[in-house]
Design an enzyme around this catalytic site. Structure first.
Site: not given
Ligand code: PRP
Ligand code: ADE
Length: 170
Positions: A58, A95
């Protein structure tokens, strides 16, 4: 412009508990997309940016048009195995597990003023890794620009020493 009204929020995507801020609904509106790029370009110009760097995927839809608008270069930051020439790499904690980002080693000239950009700042891991790559190559961070900043995740704590612009904050 009120860019926020062009962002769609999708709860529990891609996993439960995530409120996904979808930029594609803004990109579909030509004049709004154009205006957002113009604002980021003004910021980049004010910081005397000489080249734009953005991470896949993106970051490309922000960084590419930004570079075009300023008639300066764009350097892609990519996942391993995508860039054909000699690369610099940086690994960072996600994460779950570790991720790696790469840049062509000769893409930045030492001392060159670099505007780093991405669509969205969340934990800051991606942009921090991108900045570390740019610094490894001798670039100077002229500024950091996002369409969206998720303030509750406080990625901005990693960017305290830089000039940062986010057009939309949640
Ligand atoms: C998203 C987004 C940023 C990053 C922000 O990319 O485009 O690059 O997450 O998160 P962070 O601040 O916690 O690092 P994603 O990894 O989903 O990849 P994509 O651009 O290929 O969709
Ligand atoms: N990347 C990381 N967190 C995100 C979110 N909440 N929405 C869209 N992209 C993201």
């Amino acid at each position: 412009m009120d860019y926020k009204k062009y962002i769609k929020s999708i709860m529990d995507f891609p996993t439960k508990g995530i409120n996904f801020r979808d930029i594609t609904s803004l990109l579909e509106e030509g004049p709004v997309y154009h205006s957002a790029i113009d604002e980021l370009a003004e910021f980049a110009k004010s910081k005397q940016a000489e080249i734009i760097v953005g991470p896949e995927a993106r970051g490309f839809v922000i960084g590419g048009p930004l570079a075009y608008s300023l008639s300066i270069g764009f350097v892609p930051v990519r996942k391993p195995g995508k860039l054909p020439r000699e690369i610099a790499t940086v690994s960072y904690e996600k994460e779950y597990g570790v991720d790696t980002l790469c840049m062509h080693k000769d893409s930045i000239k030492p001392g060159q003023r670099v505007l780093v950009t991405d669509d969205l700042l969340a934990t800051g891991g991606t942009i921090e890794a991108t900045i570390n790559l740019v610094k490894q190559l001798g670039g100077v961070i002229a500024g950091v620009a996002f369409l969206i900043e998720l303030t509750d995740l406080d990625g901005a704590r990693l960017l305290k020493e830089y000039d940062v612009l986010s057009l939309i904050k949640y």
